[in-house]
Each structure stands twice: as structure tokens, then as C-alpha cells.
Scaffold this active site. Structure first.
Site, mmCIF file in Angstrom:
data_model
loop_
_atom_site.group_PDB
_atom_site.id
_atom_site.type_symbol
_atom_site.label_atom_id
_atom_site.label_comp_id
_atom_site.label_asym_id
_atom_site.label_seq_id
_atom_site.Cartn_x
_atom_site.Cartn_y
_atom_site.Cartn_z
ATOM 1 N N TYR A 33 0.821 -1.203 0.000
ATOM 2 C CA TYR A 33 0.000 0.000 0.000
ATOM 3 C C TYR A 33 0.854 1.252 0.000
ATOM 4 O O TYR A 33 2.072 1.192 0.190
ATOM 5 C CB TYR A 33 -0.963 -0.019 1.199
ATOM 6 C CG TYR A 33 -0.330 0.303 2.544
ATOM 7 C CD1 TYR A 33 0.497 -0.614 3.187
ATOM 8 C CD2 TYR A 33 -0.560 1.523 3.176
ATOM 9 C CE1 TYR A 33 1.066 -0.320 4.427
ATOM 10 C CE2 TYR A 33 0.005 1.814 4.416
ATOM 11 C CZ TYR A 33 0.821 0.897 5.025
ATOM 12 O OH TYR A 33 1.390 1.194 6.241
ATOM 13 N N ARG A 52 8.058 4.126 -4.796
ATOM 14 C CA ARG A 52 8.147 3.103 -3.746
ATOM 15 C C ARG A 52 7.115 1.997 -3.977
ATOM 16 O O ARG A 52 7.400 0.818 -3.719
ATOM 17 C CB ARG A 52 7.959 3.720 -2.359
ATOM 18 C CG ARG A 52 8.201 2.700 -1.246
ATOM 19 C CD ARG A 52 8.172 3.311 0.126
ATOM 20 N NE ARG A 52 6.892 3.913 0.420
ATOM 21 C CZ ARG A 52 6.654 4.727 1.440
ATOM 22 N NH1 ARG A 52 7.630 5.024 2.285
ATOM 23 N NH2 ARG A 52 5.464 5.230 1.639
ATOM 24 N N ARG A 101 -8.306 -20.618 -1.597
ATOM 25 C CA ARG A 101 -7.167 -20.353 -0.718
ATOM 26 C C ARG A 101 -6.040 -21.314 -1.064
ATOM 27 O O ARG A 101 -6.246 -22.527 -1.067
ATOM 28 C CB ARG A 101 -7.575 -20.516 0.749
ATOM 29 C CG ARG A 101 -6.442 -20.219 1.730
ATOM 30 C CD ARG A 101 -6.952 -20.244 3.170
ATOM 31 N NE ARG A 101 -5.873 -19.918 4.109
ATOM 32 C CZ ARG A 101 -5.091 -20.822 4.702
ATOM 33 N NH1 ARG A 101 -5.261 -22.116 4.471
ATOM 34 N NH2 ARG A 101 -4.142 -20.434 5.542
ATOM 35 N N LYS A 151 6.424 -2.065 1.745
ATOM 36 C CA LYS A 151 5.272 -1.502 2.460
ATOM 37 C C LYS A 151 4.068 -2.430 2.330
ATOM 38 O O LYS A 151 3.132 -2.177 1.563
ATOM 39 C CB LYS A 151 4.960 -0.098 1.917
ATOM 40 C CG LYS A 151 4.095 0.733 2.840
ATOM 41 C CD LYS A 151 4.200 2.198 2.494
ATOM 42 C CE LYS A 151 3.195 3.062 3.216
ATOM 43 N NZ LYS A 151 3.315 3.044 4.668
ATOM 44 N N GLU A 183 12.064 2.051 14.108
ATOM 45 C CA GLU A 183 11.197 3.141 13.639
ATOM 46 C C GLU A 183 9.937 3.159 14.484
ATOM 47 O O GLU A 183 9.756 2.321 15.371
ATOM 48 C CB GLU A 183 10.866 2.970 12.149
ATOM 49 C CG GLU A 183 10.174 1.660 11.826
ATOM 50 C CD GLU A 183 10.006 1.401 10.326
ATOM 51 O OE1 GLU A 183 9.930 2.372 9.547
ATOM 52 O OE2 GLU A 183 9.931 0.215 9.950
ATOM 53 N N LEU A 207 11.123 1.030 6.931
ATOM 54 C CA LEU A 207 10.518 1.514 5.693
ATOM 55 C C LEU A 207 11.303 2.748 5.231
ATOM 56 O O LEU A 207 11.675 3.599 6.048
ATOM 57 C CB LEU A 207 9.051 1.900 5.928
ATOM 58 C CG LEU A 207 8.343 2.251 4.621
ATOM 59 C CD1 LEU A 207 8.062 0.989 3.805
ATOM 60 C CD2 LEU A 207 7.056 3.004 4.874
#
Ligand code: PDD
Length: 287
Positions: A33, A52, A101, A151, A183, A207
Site C-alpha cells: 500500500y 516506492r 485459498r 510496504k 522506527e 521503511l
């Protein structure tokens, strides 16, 4: 008012937007995301977020959505349709749904990625009262996986971290690995000592914040000293100032760590100045 959101090529009222229960982001957290902020109806650091996103997709072999080259137009369309002045645009790409799945990745020729975008209106985003008072953080162990440079939507531990902070009467948590701060739960972490800005160097451990890149560039342009190195939580508690950066908080001063007050317990000189420069320059460059 119902938002207009974007799902796989269609602009829809949020109540009508659906994704399969077999979508791999739902079953496996197999998705990435981006969050891009909007100020005065314009996108902040859009190119950085797009770059990114492309990197995150490549690292996980998730195919680029067909609409990849239209993402700027889609962002702008959502800002216009939802009349966003200040706020955020959330974008998610998952590996899609194979209709069942299965741990094995589906054939990318057959299963197309799912692309979802929606807006979050936050009037006065840049004038947050927290930026004036500063925020309190606690420290928690960093037990996330080893590819934090990607991310992904695996945000359970960051959510738990925010809940631990809330329970402790704080606003957020900084994560610690081998004694060093990695972070914040959803932001990059910095301290200031003797006018030097110190933040962990880029690696797979954190990140690669888009706001971080811009803030460090502006700091250097303003002749501020920057050291990209790891720091311990004890060093942070003895710092003159601390702050965080992210697309949604910009530059946010930290005034307390694990109950230890930094400086006078109010934002110092460096973080508010960096916030001012960041907001001014980013507004100028917004598209
Ligand atoms: N979070 N580190 C982590 C773990 C993050 O989740 C984020 C962003 C950052 C800062 O990156 P950037 O400056 O590019 O926003 C650092 C977003 C805002 C979120 O999850 O909402």
C-alpha cells in the site's frame, strides 16, 4: 456523505465497492500500500510514493496493475470527486484472487492484481494541535518480519503497538531491535543531539520513508547536520529533541519517551523548524 472510491477500474460509492473474500490481501496479507497526503487539493510527494509502490511490487513479484500509468489521474479524480482539500489517499495493490485459498502464488497471467484507492478527508491536517504540543511515545520490542522496507499490509503488530501506547497513556510506540530504535509503528524516528539530526540508516530493517527522504534533503539544504546511524532508546531519552516523520504526520515533535521528558517537555527548535520547511517546500512542489 458517501465517498467515491476506486476498485479495479471503476469509481463507485463506497457501499457498492467490493473485493472477493478470496483476495490474497484478505487471506494472506499479500498486498502492498501507499498513503499520499493531500494539501490544498494537491498531492504531496506523489512521485516518491509511486516509485516506492513500484519497488514494493517488484520485491514481491506482484504484477503491476494495468492502471499503473494512470495512478496520478486516478488520485486526482478521487480528490476532485470527493472534494478533498486536506487529507490522505490510501492505495492498495494485492496479488488478487485466485478464487480459492492456496499458499502458492497464482499465475500472474491468469490472476490480475486488485487495485483499490479511497480518500480520507482531514480538514486542517497540517495544523494538527499535536504538532504544537508534541507527542508521547513508549518503546516496544520490534517483532516484525525482516523485510520492513516493503510496504506490505501486514499491519497487525503496528496496530498492537498503537494499542499498547494508548493503554500506557501515550500516542505512539517506537520499536526496538537489539537495543536500537528501528522506527515508529507507522513513521520514521529521529533524535536531535547538539543540533545534529540522527536517524537510522536505510536497510531492510525500516521503511524507506518518502517524508524521511524529503526532510533529510531539506535539512541538508538548510545546513543542518544529519547523521544516518542507529541510536539506542537510552540515547533517545537523553536527546535534546526527538520527532517522527510520515506522510500523514509530516514532521511531528516527540516530547516524552517511556515517560522520560525531553528538554522542557515542549517541542524544541529543530523539529518545528523542519516541519515548517517541509510543509512550505512540499506545498510548493505539490501536484
Ligand atoms: N505509514 N515507517 C513505517 C513503518 C510506516 O508505516 C510509515 C508510513 C513510515 C513513513 O513513511 P512515509 O514518510 O513514506 O509516509 C515509516 C503510513 C503513513 C501509514 O501506514 O498510514
Amino acid at each position: 456523505m458517501s465517498r467515491t472510491v476506486y476498485v479495479n477500474g471503476a469509481y463507485l460509492p463506497e457501499e457498492q465497492a467490493t473485493v472477493s473474500i478470496f483476495d490474497r490481501s484478505f487471506l494472506m496479507a499479500d498486498g502492498v500500500y501507499e498513503v499520499t497526503s493531500v494539501l490544498d487539493g494537491k498531492l504531496i510527494d506523489f512521485d516518491g510514493h509511486l516509485a516506492r509502490l513500484e519497488r514494493s511490487l517488484n520485491e514481491l513479484d506482484i504484477p503491476k496493475p494495468e492502471a499503473f500509468d494512470d495512478l496520478l489521474a486516478i488520485h486526482r479524480e478521487l480528490v476532485a470527486r470527493n472534494e478533498i482539500s486536506d487529507g490522505m489517499i490510501y492505495l492498495q495493490v494485492s496479488r488478487g484472487s485466485a478464487g480459492d485459498r492456496d499458499f502458492v502464488f497464482p499465475d500472474p497471467e491468469v490472476v490480475k492484481p486488485t487495485l483499490v484507492l479511497f480518500t480520507q478527508s482531514k480538514p486542517g491536517l497540517a495544523e494538527s494541535p499535536a504538532a504544537k504540543s508534541g507527542i508521547k511515545v513508549i518503546s516496544i520490542e520490534d517483532i516484525r518480519w525482516g523485510r520492513r522496507d516493503i510496504k506490505t499490509v501486514q499491519l497487525l503488530y503496528p496496530s498492537m503497538g498503537k494499542m499498547m501506547a494508548k493503554k500506557a497513556g501515550a500516542d505512539d510506540a517506537w520499536m526496538i531491535e537489539d537495543g536500537f530504535v528501528t522506527e515508529g509503528t507507522s513513521n520514521n524516528a529521529y533524535i536531535v543531539k547538539n543540533n545534529t539530526i540522527i536517524t537510522r540508516a536505510l536497510s531492510n530493517d525500516i521503511l524507506h520513508g518518502i517524508t524521511r527522504a524529503a526532510v533529510l534533503r531539506f535539512a541538508k539544504e538548510a545546513q543542518m547536520d544529519v547523521e544516518e546511524r542507529s541510536f539506542t532508546i537510552d540515547e533517545a531519552k537523553a536527546a535534546d529533541e526527538a520527532f517522527i516523520t510520515s506522510a500523514s504526520t509530516f514532521v511531528m515533535p516527540v516530547v516524552s519517551i517511556d515517560g522520560v521528558t525531553l528538554g522542557e517537555g515542549v517541542p524544541g527548535r529543530v523539529a518545528p523548524r523542519l516541519r515548517e520547511i517541509y510543509l512550505e517546500e512540499s506545498r510548493k512542489a505539490a501536484i
